[in-house]
Design a protein around this motif. Sequence first.
Motif, short mmCIF file in Angstrom:
data_model
loop_
_atom_site.label_atom_id
_atom_site.label_comp_id
_atom_site.label_asym_id
_atom_site.label_seq_id
_atom_site.Cartn_x
_atom_site.Cartn_y
_atom_site.Cartn_z
N TYR A 1 -6.17 -10.15 50.48
CA TYR A 1 -6.04 -9.30 51.67
C TYR A 1 -7.04 -8.15 51.64
CZ TYR A 1 -4.21 -5.37 54.37
OH TYR A 1 -4.09 -4.29 55.20
N ASN B 1 -14.40 -7.92 56.24
CA ASN B 1 -14.41 -8.15 57.68
C ASN B 1 -14.76 -6.88 58.44
OD1 ASN B 1 -13.46 -9.97 60.06
ND2 ASN B 1 -12.29 -8.09 60.35
N ASP C 1 -11.14 -14.15 51.71
CA ASP C 1 -9.68 -14.06 51.58
C ASP C 1 -9.12 -15.38 51.06
OD1 ASP C 1 -6.85 -14.26 52.28
OD2 ASP C 1 -7.14 -12.40 53.39
N SER D 1 -10.12 -8.21 54.18
CA SER D 1 -10.01 -7.26 55.28
C SER D 1 -11.14 -6.24 55.27
CB SER D 1 -8.66 -6.54 55.22
OG SER D 1 -7.60 -7.45 55.42
N SER E 1 -4.11 -10.63 62.20
CA SER E 1 -4.44 -9.37 61.53
C SER E 1 -5.95 -9.15 61.50
CB SER E 1 -3.86 -9.34 60.11
OG SER E 1 -4.49 -10.30 59.27
N TYR E 2 -6.72 -10.24 61.40
CA TYR E 2 -8.18 -10.11 61.42
C TYR E 2 -8.68 -9.80 62.83
CZ TYR E 2 -9.18 -11.37 56.63
OH TYR E 2 -9.29 -11.34 55.26
N GLY F 1 -7.94 -6.29 63.30
CA GLY F 1 -8.89 -5.53 62.49
C GLY F 1 -10.25 -5.43 63.18
N ILE G 1 -5.96 -0.59 57.16
CA ILE G 1 -5.92 -1.63 56.11
C ILE G 1 -5.10 -1.14 54.92
CG2 ILE G 1 -7.33 -2.86 54.40
CD1 ILE G 1 -9.54 -2.99 56.56
#
Length: 226
Positions: free
Chosen positions: A118, A125, A156, A122, A48-49, A52, A68
């Motif tokens: 999260y 990031n 996180d 997120s 997911s990162y 992202g 997000i």
Amino acid sequence: MNTVSYRLIVVAALFVTALITANIIAVKLIAVGSDIVLPAAILVFPLSYIIGDILTEVYGFAWARRVIWLGFMCNLLFVFFAWIGGLLPGASFWGGQAAYETILGYTPRLLLASFCGYLIGSFSNAAIMSRMKILTRGRHLWSRTIGSTVIGEGLDSAVFITIAFIGTPAFAPIFIVYHWAAKTMIEVVATPVTYAVVNYLKGVEQVDTFDVGVSLNPFGLAEAKT
């Protein structure tokens, strides 16, 4: 970017899928060596990162912000209906209630820890990716993907483990380091894949977004300017 391409939709769908999958399989703990224990989600959550990073690098912070929040809402919807499903009376011949609650039952404290970790991780990031791209003038993608992950994944892990376990016998600060190190290592290993996907999307979409003047406010869903 004025129109939404199907490729952006695919990237967003992959992001949400990785997030929800991670939350489901996180209940299983795996042994790494003799002393380190990590959740099975360590294999998919870093995805997911990575996605992202791709969103922010190609489409910009404004789109990353929307995705997000979309991930947050989809995860919340999943958790709500998983909870409802657990409350419904089971068939007389069904003996899986305990297993259902073990896999899909979430305590309020763990939910709070998961959601806070999260969102903070997120958005950190994405914000770091966005600003580093301007500072590096679009060069050295690896420095942005790894640098943003070091901060985002670190926050996180720290937020989640602290909220979920502080004050209990399971809490140990070293677990934060284990989580952070494992997630960051996956991001580093995946760097060539990230480069390939970013270059492909930039080429076919004919877009390379620089967030000059774009607000990093996580609650501003419009493409607001500072």
